[in-house]
Motif scaffolding. Structure first.
Motif, mmCIF file in Angstrom:
data_model
loop_
_atom_site.group_PDB
_atom_site.id
_atom_site.type_symbol
_atom_site.label_atom_id
_atom_site.label_comp_id
_atom_site.label_asym_id
_atom_site.label_seq_id
_atom_site.Cartn_x
_atom_site.Cartn_y
_atom_site.Cartn_z
ATOM 1 N N LEU A 181 2.232 3.291 3.146
ATOM 2 C CA LEU A 181 2.012 4.513 2.251
ATOM 3 C C LEU A 181 2.477 4.445 0.663
ATOM 4 O O LEU A 181 1.948 4.702 -0.084
ATOM 5 C CB LEU A 181 2.280 5.620 2.949
ATOM 6 N N ARG A 182 3.955 3.935 0.982
ATOM 7 C CA ARG A 182 4.835 3.941 -0.237
ATOM 8 C C ARG A 182 5.477 2.531 -0.588
ATOM 9 O O ARG A 182 6.496 2.294 -0.076
ATOM 10 C CB ARG A 182 5.823 5.259 -0.357
ATOM 11 N N ALA A 223 10.855 1.302 14.048
ATOM 12 C CA ALA A 223 10.150 0.315 13.247
ATOM 13 C C ALA A 223 8.805 0.778 13.015
ATOM 14 O O ALA A 223 8.223 0.437 11.999
ATOM 15 C CB ALA A 223 10.082 -0.776 14.147
ATOM 16 N N ARG A 224 8.295 1.625 13.771
ATOM 17 C CA ARG A 224 6.852 2.081 13.630
ATOM 18 C C ARG A 224 6.820 2.927 12.333
ATOM 19 O O ARG A 224 5.981 3.002 11.623
ATOM 20 C CB ARG A 224 6.275 2.744 14.788
ATOM 21 N N ARG A 225 7.997 3.687 12.134
ATOM 22 C CA ARG A 225 7.989 4.758 11.137
ATOM 23 C C ARG A 225 8.190 3.993 10.041
ATOM 24 O O ARG A 225 7.666 4.305 8.633
ATOM 25 C CB ARG A 225 9.244 5.777 11.199
ATOM 26 N N ARG A 226 9.103 2.997 9.750
ATOM 27 C CA ARG A 226 9.245 2.044 8.588
ATOM 28 C C ARG A 226 7.898 1.506 8.215
ATOM 29 O O ARG A 226 7.686 1.336 7.023
ATOM 30 C CB ARG A 226 10.254 1.023 8.835
ATOM 31 N N LEU A 249 3.714 -8.036 3.249
ATOM 32 C CA LEU A 249 4.566 -7.394 4.075
ATOM 33 C C LEU A 249 3.799 -6.736 5.205
ATOM 34 O O LEU A 249 2.638 -6.422 5.138
ATOM 35 C CB LEU A 249 5.495 -6.501 3.589
ATOM 36 N N VAL A 250 4.277 -6.701 6.437
ATOM 37 C CA VAL A 250 3.737 -5.810 7.376
ATOM 38 C C VAL A 250 3.482 -4.326 6.860
ATOM 39 O O VAL A 250 4.459 -3.872 6.429
ATOM 40 C CB VAL A 250 4.861 -5.806 8.637
#
Length: 318
Positions: free
Chosen positions: A59-60, A50-53, A138-139
């Motif tokens: 960033l993108r 989740a943190r990677r997503r 979004l988050v």
């Protein structure tokens, strides 16, 4: 971030053309294998995923514009409202018997995708309604409170009868908005919840029982996303987790939930609470279906989409 330009679909020589992707039917038994093969659950099965997503999407940012081709009998427009791109889908013949404000799912971190667009186009064409699609923040930038305020504004400024609809994270958003609207004296014609996220504490004791059968969602990542989405509010605040809200006085609610979905146990609790509160609730449970099955190209998904159309037509007096 600038909205993607709307692109008009090419005209068919006769009749109404529905894109091939919307007509394909995938055997339901293949869906879990497809989800696992494509690692669709990587955001949810671990906190690190989740943190990677979240970092990737901050960033993108993903594109959010409509597919190049939707149905020939609808048109898409976009405008800025409160800093959000807000898309509308309308019938080309101008017929509109009401407005559907639709909040897309994606775990509060995923952007609107083609399945949402095709469902929205179908609702506009077959219900005979204006479908409003907000591109909410979004988050890690957006919060539950910001989304609720934006949805309430869209509903209160819409013409004619209004229904709310949303899937997964969008289900949480629209039910929270329906509660706030009720408190403001506005009762919507229907609130359609597709695999809604209802309790962001992920504390239902039946979730671990369902988890081994769910190829898509998971508690570890869900908790990370919930911590971001709640902003400064408690996880049990109805704006974040509408299952903790008082349901009495809501208009009709329609629920679609699959038994292979870790959100299914909370949907059952919502059904029980609605019955105690005297809220009319139409229940659709897909035995053996996964999360958000009404958006999938399966037979049960197609039947669910047809049921949503029928429900909304009735809600608009058609």
């Amino acid at each position: 971030m600038k909205p993607s330009p709307t692109r008009e679909p090419a005209r068919a020589s006769s009749g109404v053309r529905v894109p091939l992707a919307a007509r394909l039917v995938l055997p339901r038994a293949l869906v879990p294998f497809f989800l696992r093969a494509t690692h669709a659950n990587r955001t949810f099965v671990t906190a690190a995923g989740a943190r990677r997503r979240i970092r990737q999407r901050s960033l993108r940012p993903a594109p959010f514009g409509p597919p190049a081709t939707l149905r020939d009998d609808v048109r898409v427009d976009v405008a800025q409202r409160g800093g959000w791109p807000v898309y509308t889908i309308t019938r080309r013949d101008g017929a509109s018997h009401g407005t559907i404000v639709y909040a897309h799912g994606g775990g509060w971190v995923g952007e609107i995708v083609s399945q949402h667009w095709h469902l929205a186009a179908q609702l506009s064409a077959e219900v005979g309604a204006t479908v409003v699609l907000p591109i909410y923040p979004l988050v890690p930038f957006g919060t539950a409170e910001e989304a609720r305020v934006g949805l309430v504004d869209l509903v209160t400024s819409a013409d004619g009868p209004v229904a709310l609809a949303g899937d997964s994270a969008g289900g949480q958003i629209v039910l929270s908005a329906a509660l706030a609207l009720r408190d403001a004296g506005v009762v919507v014609a229907n609130t359609v919840l597709i695999a809604p996220a209802l309790d962001l504490t992920w504390s239902n004791p039946r979730i671990p029982e369902v988890q081994p059968t769910d190829p898509w969602l998971g508690t570890p990542g869900g908790r990370v996303l919930a911590e971001h989405w709640r902003g400064s509010l408690d996880l049990r605040h109805p704006t974040v987790s509408p299952l903790f809200g008082e349901l009495a006085g809501l208009g009709p609610v329609t629920v679609f939930t699959g038994t292979r979905d870790v959100l299914n146990p909370d949907a059952h609790l919502l059904r029980e609470q609605a019955a105690r509160a005297g809220v009319a609730l139409e229940w659709h449970e897909g035995e053996g279906d996964v999360h958000a099955y009404p958006l999938l190209p399966t037979r049960s998904g197609r039947e669910a989409r047809a049921a949503i159309v029928r429900t909304l037509r009735r809600s608009f007096g058609r």
